[in-house]
Design a protein around this motif. Structure first.
Motif, PDB file in Angstrom:
ATOM      1  N   UNK A  72      -5.457   0.107   8.464  1.00 49.13           N
ATOM      2  CA  UNK A  72      -6.185  -1.150   8.606  1.00 49.13           C
ATOM      3  C   UNK A  72      -7.466  -1.224   7.804  1.00 49.13           C
ATOM      4  N   UNK A  73      -7.650  -0.255   6.898  1.00 51.36           N
ATOM      5  CA  UNK A  73      -8.845  -0.293   6.056  1.00 51.36           C
ATOM      6  C   UNK A  73      -8.497  -0.909   4.703  1.00 51.36           C
ATOM      7  N   UNK A  74      -9.484  -1.499   4.035  1.00 54.11           N
ATOM      8  CA  UNK A  74      -9.280  -1.915   2.657  1.00 54.11           C
ATOM      9  C   UNK A  74      -9.550  -0.704   1.775  1.00 54.11           C
ATOM     10  N   UNK A  75      -8.534  -0.201   1.061  1.00 53.64           N
ATOM     11  CA  UNK A  75      -8.773   1.011   0.277  1.00 53.64           C
ATOM     12  C   UNK A  75      -9.336   0.721  -1.107  1.00 53.64           C
ATOM     13  N   UNK A  76     -10.264   1.573  -1.527  1.00 57.10           N
ATOM     14  CA  UNK A  76     -10.723   1.613  -2.921  1.00 57.10           C
ATOM     15  C   UNK A  76     -10.196   2.915  -3.493  1.00 57.10           C
ATOM     16  N   UNK A  77      -9.707   2.873  -4.743  1.00 57.51           N
ATOM     17  CA  UNK A  77      -9.248   4.101  -5.389  1.00 57.51           C
ATOM     18  C   UNK A  77     -10.089   4.307  -6.658  1.00 57.51           C
ATOM     19  N   UNK A  78     -10.670   5.496  -6.761  1.00 60.51           N
ATOM     20  CA  UNK A  78     -11.462   5.829  -7.945  1.00 60.51           C
ATOM     21  C   UNK A  78     -10.711   6.887  -8.740  1.00 60.51           C
ATOM     22  N   UNK A  79     -10.410   6.586  -9.995  1.00 61.84           N
ATOM     23  CA  UNK A  79      -9.683   7.552 -10.829  1.00 61.84           C
ATOM     24  C   UNK A  79     -10.466   7.790 -12.108  1.00 61.84           C
TER      25      UNK A  79
END
Lengths: 852, 144
Positions: free
Chosen positions: A188-195
Motif C-alpha cells: 500500500x505504499x507508493x514506491x520510488x526506485x533509485x537506480x
C-alpha cells in the motif's frame, strides 16, 4: 576423525553436512537423497533461518496473505527421512578442516566426511551516510519482509492522519529492486526506485528495453529515478527519512529498502582458510570443489572457476553436480545460461543469449510499439542468419521459441521474428536438440521421443520428461508438438466418463436420462468426481428448468451453485445482486447499502456494472436474498458457468452520441438469458454507438448500435487469453438480433467442451466463423428451430433461484454452518478491519490430530 | 481394549431411503479406545453425495458425508491448503474407487477413508469415527 558407520545393508554410511538451507541447499539434499538409493550418506542440514527452505524468488508473494507455508518448497522438512537431520535456526559458527568438524551456534560440534557450503549471499548495503537509520531495511528473507510490513503499516497510519500518501524508496532498480518495489506496492505504499545505471534492470535489458520498461512501471504508479545514486539518508523528527539523490533530488520517504545487489556470504569459509574469489565467493573448480577436497560450495556463495551466479537455475545445476560427485560421478558445472524470463510488477521481461549484442559484427533488429508498451529486439550474426540473442519487454510470449533458436539459423527473414505482422516460428521447424523446457533442460527430441513411445497427453509427457513441471511456460509449445505428431488427444471428460462434454450433452438430449446416477450407470464408471458432476449438472440445467438444487442434482453442484453465491477464500460468500445493464434505482441502491451495513459486508463495484457484497456466512445468505426480494431485486450469478452480466453504456436515451437504446436492450437480453447454464461463463455487452463504451467486443456476445439497427459480434473473451469478438451480422432489427443470439448460445451450449470459452470454441470449430454464420444466419444444419425452441423453454421456465430457496423449507434448511448447531455462526470466520479495507483472516495452520 | 462397531440399529425405511440403499454404515472403523460420541443429525438430514459440517466440543469441526452407496465418513472440516473451514461443502466422488472429497476452494482431493491428500503425500486430514444409533449419526472424538 571419521563418522563412518555400517548401515543395515552392509555398505558404509558417511556424513555430509550442508551449511545453509535456501533453495539450492534444499535442492542438493533432494538430489542426493533421491539418487543415493543405497543410503550411503547421512545428511545434516544447518539452517540459519527459522524457516525451512522456501521460495525466495517468489518472496513478494508473501505480502498480503502473510502465509509462510505458502512459500515452503515441496518436501523441505524431509518428513519421514531418517537420514536427513534438519536443524532450523542453527548457524555454522566455525569449520575445523583439520578435524573435519562444524561448530554450530547452539554449541554442537558435528563431524563430517564432506561439507557443502550453501550459505547463499546477503544484501549489499551501500555505505551511504544514514544507511543504518531506523526505517532502513534489506529485502532478502521472510523476516525482512515482516519488518518492512510493520514499518509500512505504521507509515500508512501516520500518513492517513497527515492526509498524504505513504511512500517507500527502493535503492536499486535491478531484478531484486523491482521485486522489492512490488512488495511495497502490495503493502500500500507508493514506491520510488533509485537506480544508479541510466536504465532499469541494467544487466538484463538495453537502453531501449529499459525505456519501455520504465514507461510500463511508471504507469503502475512506481516513481523511477534512473542515473542517480543515493547520497544521504537522514532521520527526521516526524519519523520519516529525508533522502538526497546524487542528481540533487530530495525525497521524504517513510522507509528505505536496499536492494542494490548481493555479496556472497563467505565469512565462515574465509575464516576456515578456504580460497575465495577476487570479488568474494568461495572459489571452486568446475566440480564445485573448493581448495579443500572435502569441502564443496554451491549456489550464490560459490565462485565456480572464479565466477558467482546470482540466479537460482545455475545454483540448482551446482547442487546436482555435487550430489553426483558425492556418489562417485564425474559431473562438472557446464556454465550457465543467464537467459531470464520473468514477470515484474506484472510486466513481462525476458533476456536471452547475447542480449547486449557483444558478438563482433552482430546486428540488432528492434521493434518498439509505444502504444502497446512492448519492446522486442533480436540480435543476429553479421550475415543476418543466425539468432544470437534478444530482449523482450511488455510481451514475452515468443521467449520459449526464440530462445530455442539461439545459435541456429533462422528460417526466413529474421526481422519477421520481432515484427507483429511477421511469421511466428513454429515448433515444428525446430531441430531435435532445441531446448523446449529450459527450466528442466528438456529438448524437442526427448519430448518427441516420449510421444513416439506412447505418451499421449500433457500429463504423460510431464511424467516422463519433466518438461513443463516448473514454470509451465513451455506447455503451449509441448501441446503443439503433441498435436503436430498426430496424436489424438483423449476427449474423455475424466476417469468416470470416456465421452466429451458435447457427447454427453447429445446423450442426455436424445435418451432423456435426467439423473447423474442413471447416466453414470449406463455410460460411465465409478461414482463420479468434482469434474464430471458439475459438468453433468450444467448439462441437466441447460436442458430443463428444474431448480439446480432439486433432488439428486443438489449433490452435483459445485460449491457456488450449491449455495447460489460466490465462495471466497475464507469460506464466506459474496452476493452480487442482479443489475442488468448496470441500471439501479435509488431505493434498490439504498437497500444494497443497508444490507451491507446490517451484515457487515465489504462492498466493491465489479467490472460488470454490479455491486459485490463480500463476507456473508452461509446462514446469512437467505436473509440477504429476502431483503433483495422485498424491493423487487434478485441475487445474480457472479459465479458458476452461466450468463453473468450484460454490460451497457447509457445509450441514446441520455447520450448525445447514442443511436440506439443500449440500456433497454441490455436489460431485455439479461432478463432473457439469465440463469442459462453453459460450458463456461458468458458475458454480454451492448453499446449505443460505434464509440463502443460498453467494450462489447471483449464479450462473448457483443451488440453495437448502428443507425439502422444492431451489429452482432460473437466470441470475444477477456481474461487470461483475450480475444476480440468477430462480426457475425450487421444492421439487425431487435427481433432478428435476439433470434441469432438464441441460436448462437444454444449451439455453443450443446457443442463446446467443458470450460471451453467461446473464443477457443470458435477457433476449434471446423469452418470457423463462416460455418458459425451459416448455422446461425442461414440455418445450414436445419437445427435453428430446435435451438430457438430450446432457448424458448429456458426463458419460459426461468425462476428466481434464490427466491425458490426461500420458498422451500427443505432447501432453506441446508443453509446453516453446522447441522447440529444451526444457530451458531462459524467461529473460524474472522475479518481484519484495521487496514484500509475489510479483509478475511485465514486460520493458523491446523494441527494434525491423531486419527480418532 | 477393542471397540466393535455396532451394527446399524433401528434403521427405519425412511433412513434407508435417504441413502438410496438398504444399509447406511460408517466408512471408518474406530480404533481401540474409549471416545466421546457427539450427536450430529438424523441420517435423514444427510443428502446422499453431499457433506455437512458438525461443530464438535472444543471448537473443532467435522465434515460429515453420506455417499450414494450408504457409507458415512467424517473428516476434519478445515482445508489445510486454504486454511478455511469448507470441506463439508466440497464435491464427493471417487478416484480409482477411493472415496473422495474435493475442496470447494482450490479443488485438492482428499480420501474420505484415510484423510490423505491424494496428490500430496505430506498432507492428510484428521478423520473421525462415525456410528449410527437409532437413526442418529454420531461422530467419535478421542477423549482428552
Amino acid at each position: 576423525m571419521s563418522t563412518t558407520t555400517e548401515n543395515p545393508t552392509g555398505t558404509t554410511t558417511r556424513t555430509v553436512v550442508v551449511v545453509g538451507h535456501g533453495m539450492v541447499g534444499h535442492r542438493f539434499v533432494e538430489a542426493l537423497r533421491s539418487r543415493d538409493t543405497e543410503s550411503t550418506w547421512k545428511v545434516t542440514v544447518l539452517s540459519q533461518e527459522a524457516e525451512a527452505a522456501y521460495d525466495r524468488v517468489g518472496l513478494s508473494s508473501y505480502v498480503g496473505a502473510w502465509d509462510r507455508t505458502s512459500l515452503a518448497l515441496a518436501g523441505n522438512t524431509y518428513a519421514g527421512d531418517d537420514l536427513v537431520d534438519l536443524r532450523l535456526g542453527t548457524r555454522a559458527e566455525h569449520v575445523d578442516r583439520e578435524a573435519r568438524t562444524v561448530t554450530t551456534s547452539t554449541g554442537d560440534v558435528i563431524a563430517y566426511d564432506e561439507l557443502v557450503l550453501a550459505t547463499g549471499s546477503h544484501p549489499f548495503v551501500p555505505p551511504v551516510p544514514g544507511h543504518d537509520s531506523t526505517g532502513c531495511f534489506v529485502y532478502r528473507t521472510l523476516d525482512d519482509l515482516d519488518g518492512i510490513r510493520v514499518a509500512a503499516e505504521s507509515a500508512i497510519e501516520r500518513a492517513a492522519v497527515e492526509g498524504r500518501e505513504a511512500n517507500g524508496l527502493v535503492v536499486g532498480g535491478g531484478l531484486l529492486g523491482l521485486e522489492a518495489a512490488n512488495a511495497l506496492r502490495l503493502l500500500g505504499l507508493t514506491p520510488h526506485v533509485v537506480e544508479f545505471a541510466p536504465r532499469l534492470m541494467p544487466l538484463q535489458v538495453d537502453d531501449g528495453g529499459g525505456a519501455v520498461l520504465e514507461g510500463l512501471i511508471s504507469h503502475l504508479g512506481v516513481q523511477v529515478h534512473t542515473g542517480a545514486g543515493t547520497s544521504s539518508i537522514a532521520a527526521q523528527d516526524d519519523g520519516r527519512l529525508a533522502v538526497e539523490l546524487s542528481d540533487g533530488t530530495a525525497l521524504l520517504t517513510d522507509l528505505v529498502v536496499f536492494s542494490a545487489g548481493v555479496r556472497p556470504s563467505d565469512a565462515v569459509a574465509r575464516a576456515a582458510g578456504l580460497d575465495v574469489g577476487e570479488r568474494g565467493g568461495v572459489l571452486t573448480d568446475a566440480a564445485c570443489r573448493t581448495s579443500d577436497e572435502n569441502v564443496w560450495a554451491v549456489g550464490e556463495v560459490a565462485a565456480v572457476e572464479g565466477r558467482c551466479y546470482g540466479l537460482v537455475a545455475p545454483g540448482y545445476t551446482m547442487a546436482e553436480v555435487v550430489a553426483d560427485r558425492l556418489l562417485g560421478g564425474e559431473a562438472t558445472f557446464p556454465g550457465a545460461d543467464l537467459s531470464t524470463k520473468l514477470k515484474l510488477l506484472g510486466v513481462d521481461v525476458a533476456s536471452f543469449g547475447d542480449a547486449m549484442a557483444t558478438t563482433p559484427g552482430s546486428l540488432e533488429i528492434v521493434h518498439t510499439d509505444a502504444t502497446k508498451g512492448t519492446y522486442a529486439k533480436v540480435v543476429v550474426s553479421d550475415d543476418a542468419r543466425t539468432l544470437l540473442g534478444g530482449i523482450l519487454v511488455g510481451d514475452a510470449s515468443a521467449y520459449t521459441t526464440l530462445k530455442a533458436y539461439v545459435g541456429r539459423e533462422v528460417p526466413g527473414d529474421p526481422g519477421a521474428l520481432v515484427s507483429p505482422a511477421g511469421a511466428e516460428l513454429g515448433a515444428d521447424a525446430l531441430p531435435d536438440d532445441a531446448v523446449i523446457c529450459s527450466c528442466n533442460n528438456v529438448t524437442k527430441g526427448s519430448i518427441c521421443g516420449a510421444i513416439a513411445e506412447g505418451a499421449c497427453d500433457l500429463a504423460a509427457i510431464k511424467g516422463c520428461t519433466n518438461a513443463g513441471t516448473t514454470c509451465g511456460g513451455c506447455l503451449p509449445t509441448v501441446k503443439k508438438l503433441l498435436v503436430d505428431s498426430g496424436v489424438e488427444l483423449s476427449k474423455a471428460l475424466c476417469e468416470h466418463f470416456e465421452q466429451s462434454r458435447a457427447e454427453l450433452f447429445e446423450i442426455v438430449a436424445s435418451t432423456g436420462i435426467r439423473t447423474f446416477s442413471g447416466l453414470l450407470a449406463r455410460y460411465g464408471t465409478g461414482t463420479g468426481c468434482e469434474i464430471c458432476k458439475p459438468t453433468v449438472a450444467s448439462i441437466l440445467a441447460s436442458t430443463s428448468s428444474d431448480h439446480v438444487l432439486d433432488g439428486e442434482q443438489a449433490a452435483l453442484q459445485d460449491s457456488n451453485d450449491h449455495f447460489l453465491a460466490n465462495i471466497q477464500k475464507n469460506g464466506t460468500y459474496s452476493v452480487v445482486p442482479r443489475m442488468p445493464g448496470g441500471e439501479v434505482t435509488a431505493e434498490q441502491l439504498i437497500t444494497i447499502g443497508q444490507v451491507a451495513q446490517d451484515f457487515g459486508l465489504y462492498v466493491k463495484v465489479t467490472g460488470g456494472q454490479r455491486i459485490d457484497l463480500f463476507g456473508a456466512r452461509v446462514e446469512q445468505l437467505p436473509a440477504i436474498w429476502q431483503r433483495l426480494v422485498d424491493v423487487g431485486m434478485e441475487s445474480g450469478q457472479a459465479y458458476g458457468k452461466s450468463l453473468r452480466t450484460v454490460k451497457s453504456c447509457v445509450g441514446s436515451s441520455w447520450c448525445r452520441y447514442g443511436v440506439q437504446d443500449s440500456v433497454g436492450m441490455a436489460v431485455d437480453l439479461e432478463h432473457r438469458y439469465r440463469g442459462l447454464r453453459s460450458p463456461h461463463k458468458i458475458k454480454f455487452g451492448v453499446s449505443g454507438c460505434a464509440r463502443e463504451c460498453a467494450e462489447a467486443r471483449g464479450k462473448d456476445v457483443g451488440v453495437i448500435a448502428t443507425d439502422k439497427g444492431w451489429n452482432l459480434y460473437l466470441c470475444g473473451n477477456g481474461g487470461q487469453t483475450p480475444a476480440h469478438a468477430r462480426l457475425l451480422a450487421s444492421d439487425l432489427d431487435d427481433e432478428t438480433l435476439v433470434r441469432y443470439i438464441d441460436r448462437f448460445l444454444m449451439f455453443y451450449v450443446r457443442t463446446a467442451d467443458r470450460l471451453q470459452r467461446t473464443a477457443p470454441w470458435l477457433d476449434a470449430l471446423e469452418g470457423g466463423l463462416e460455418h458459425l454464420r451459416a448455422v446461425v444466419c442461414d440455418d445450414s444444419l436445419g437445427i435453428a428451430d430446435d435451438l430457438e425452441a430450446a432457448m424458448g423453454r429456458h426463458v419460459e421456465g426461468y425462476q428466481d433461484e434464490w427466491k425458490a430457496v426461500l420458498d422451500d423449507p427443505e432447501k432453506l434448511s441446508r443453509f446453516v454452518s453446522f447441522v447440529n448447531a444451526p444457530e451458531e455462526a462459524d467461529p473460524t470466520v474472522a475479518f481484519d478491519e484495521s487496514g484500509p479495507r475489510k479483509v478475511p483472516v485465514l486460520l493458523g495452520l491446523p494441527t494434525v490430530r491423531e486419527n480418532a | 481394549m477393542t471397540t466393535l462397531v455396532s451394527p446399524p440399529q433401528g434403521m427405519s425405511a425412511e433412513v434407508a431411503a435417504a441413502a438410496g440403499r438398504n444399509v447406511v454404515r460408517p466408512g471408518i472403523l474406530p480404533s481401540p479406545g474409549a471416545r466421546q460420541w457427539v450427536s450430529a443429525c438424523p441420517v435423514t438430514a444427510l443428502v446422499p453425495g453431499r457433506g455437512i459440517a458438525v461443530l464438535l466440543p472444543g471448537g473443532a469441526q467435522a465434515a460429515l458425508f453420506l455417499l450414494p452407496n450408504g457409507m458415512i465418513y467424517a473428516v476434519d472440516n478445515l482445508d489445510p491448503y486454504a486454511r478455511a473451514a469448507v470441506l463439508s461443502r466440497g464435491l464427493t466422488g471417487d478416484r480409482g474407487g477411493e472415496p473422495t472429497v474435493a475442496s470447494p476452494l482450490l479443488k485438492q482431493v482428499f480420501s474420505l477413508r484415510t484423510g490423505a491428500a491424494l496428490d500430496d503425500p505430506e498432507v492428510a486430514l484428521p478423520t473421525y469415527a462415525v456410528r449410527i444409533q437409532h437413526g442418529t449419526v454420531r461422530v467419535g472424538l478421542p477423549l482428552p
